[in-house]
Design an enzyme around this catalytic site. Structure first.
Site, mmCIF file in Angstrom:
data_model
loop_
_atom_site.group_PDB
_atom_site.id
_atom_site.type_symbol
_atom_site.label_atom_id
_atom_site.label_comp_id
_atom_site.label_asym_id
_atom_site.label_seq_id
_atom_site.Cartn_x
_atom_site.Cartn_y
_atom_site.Cartn_z
ATOM 1 N N ASN B 17 -11.525 -16.733 -19.538
ATOM 2 C CA ASN B 17 -12.767 -17.724 -19.966
ATOM 3 C C ASN B 17 -12.686 -18.951 -20.904
ATOM 4 O OD1 ASN B 17 -15.304 -18.950 -19.661
ATOM 5 N ND2 ASN B 17 -16.333 -18.409 -18.963
ATOM 6 N N PRO B 18 -12.403 -19.784 -20.588
ATOM 7 C CA PRO B 18 -12.437 -20.133 -22.201
ATOM 8 C C PRO B 18 -13.262 -20.734 -22.954
ATOM 9 C CG PRO B 18 -11.252 -21.666 -19.991
ATOM 10 C CD PRO B 18 -11.736 -20.702 -19.450
ATOM 11 N N LYS B 20 -16.570 -19.232 -22.852
ATOM 12 C CA LYS B 20 -16.169 -17.742 -23.816
ATOM 13 C C LYS B 20 -15.599 -17.304 -24.751
ATOM 14 C CE LYS B 20 -18.379 -14.315 -20.041
ATOM 15 N NZ LYS B 20 -17.900 -13.529 -19.495
ATOM 16 N N ASP B 75 -19.458 -9.745 -21.410
ATOM 17 C CA ASP B 75 -19.984 -9.456 -19.645
ATOM 18 C C ASP B 75 -21.046 -10.312 -20.624
ATOM 19 O OD1 ASP B 75 -18.849 -9.452 -17.428
ATOM 20 O OD2 ASP B 75 -20.628 -7.774 -17.191
ATOM 21 N N SER B 76 -21.772 -11.462 -19.651
ATOM 22 C CA SER B 76 -22.994 -11.627 -19.548
ATOM 23 C C SER B 76 -23.464 -12.422 -18.236
ATOM 24 C CB SER B 76 -22.452 -12.750 -20.918
ATOM 25 O OG SER B 76 -21.274 -13.917 -20.320
ATOM 26 N N TYR B 160 -24.126 -21.881 -17.252
ATOM 27 C CA TYR B 160 -25.837 -21.856 -16.429
ATOM 28 C C TYR B 160 -26.550 -22.566 -18.126
ATOM 29 C CZ TYR B 160 -24.639 -19.142 -12.836
ATOM 30 O OH TYR B 160 -24.415 -18.436 -11.250
ATOM 31 N N LYS B 181 -26.764 -23.294 -30.344
ATOM 32 C CA LYS B 181 -26.638 -22.277 -29.883
ATOM 33 C C LYS B 181 -26.596 -21.016 -30.230
ATOM 34 C CE LYS B 181 -25.071 -21.114 -25.468
ATOM 35 N NZ LYS B 181 -23.868 -20.619 -24.380
ATOM 36 N N HIS B 186 -27.692 -14.703 -26.797
ATOM 37 C CA HIS B 186 -27.328 -13.147 -26.487
ATOM 38 C C HIS B 186 -26.182 -13.347 -26.715
ATOM 39 C CE1 HIS B 186 -26.152 -16.189 -23.831
ATOM 40 N NE2 HIS B 186 -25.199 -16.436 -22.730
#
Lengths: 199, 199
Positions: B17-18, B20, B75-76, B160, B181, B186
């Site tokens: 996933n770019p 991430k 993993d999120s 999201y 951010k 998280h």
């Protein structure tokens, strides 16, 4: 927080299986103060993951977060090559609610007959996880290869031990002296890795 | 082997996933030499576990064992209280094969309407796992609580982010500067735990 286990540390052992708890106590050789999860009234979480490491982690995590203490959990099982790795993470579940491993060992033999396999290769896997309450966790995995032998032999050990002959040996894990099994078992190998990582 | 990450160590980042990968690179701030799993031709394993930590571990483990290098995986996902934690570990899958998060965010809104919930509480979870090739692994989890806002706002971040307003703030993660951010997310919180454990 550094990922270190100091000698004498209090550890909750997150297993409700007396055979596993005894073996872990033997392997840990008085290095830690061990407390059984059951003695703290901790519930046994569902093993919902699909790997040994995933389930060991889940059990250690749950016990650590619920108790506020560092927790150690094991997830282990027998994998049979001709059965594509079954029973694997379902090893305990094949023994049913009565934890009847005589039944589980018969099931392994019957499945091998059903698929008409002569291949008797199998391996035991043990995943060990240590979790800090609401903190990090460390997981390792140990494996020992061997051959299945029917009928089961020996009254020692637990689970599928009486049908498993480790490579290079003639006795099943069920026949071996505990000290001999503890020197070569999947659980002992996992602990060697854990020790290298944490001690 | 001690569980330490030396500054400058080579790390395989086990994400395809770019968004991430970019965030991890920002958070890791040039501390490590990062290599994308895709650049090594590593396959993306199926995320078969039922928890964030289980899936992060599975991805880091696979990348480390296949590459022979230390691997980092994330993993999120987003969990919505009124939807009993959904989409949770299925957050990416709600976006479908096209990875259409506009669709996924509409799904969240529709489900909330279906259950007639006014409760807009939600949280993002990130699990980070570091695995040594055929060796131990360390996993941590970070969480940020917030509220859902519809319609989506902002073009930054990914997934999201445009419907999530973290507690104590007015902007969605999609509206915030990356540096803002990264200071509270998280993923950043998980990294603080990882750093405390490994650096």
């Amino acid at each position: 927080m550094a990922l270190k286990l100091e000698p004498g540390a209090r550890l909750v052992v997150a297993t409700h299986n007396p055979g596993k708890a005894r073996e872990l106590a033997e392997i840990l050789e008085g290095r830690f103060e061990l407390i059984a999860a059951g003695d703290l009234g901790l519930p046994e979480p569902d093993e919902t993951e699909s790997t040994f490491v995933g389930n060991a982690l889940l059990k250690a995590r749950a016990a650590a977060d619920a108790s506020g203490l560092i927790a150690l959990a094991d997830d282990s099982g027998l994998s049979v090559r001709a059965l594509e790795g079954a029973p694997g993470i379902f090893s305990a579940r094949w023994a049913g609610p009565e934890k009847d491993f005589a039944l589980a060992m018969r099931k392994v033999e019957e499945r091998l007959e059903e698929v008409g396999a002569n291949d008797r290769a199998a391996w035991f896997t043990s995943a060990l996880a240590v979790a800090w309450p609401h903190g990090p966790a460390v997981v390792v995995e140990g494996r020992v290869d061997g051959t299945l032998a029917f009928p089961p032999r020996g009254l020692r050990g637990f689970g599928y031990d009486p049908i498993f002959v480790p490579d290079g040996h003639a006795q099943t894990f069920g026949e071996m002296e505990p000290v001999a099994k503890d020197a070569m078992s999947h659980r002992a190998l996992a602990f060697v890795k854990l020790k290298a990582a944490l001690l």
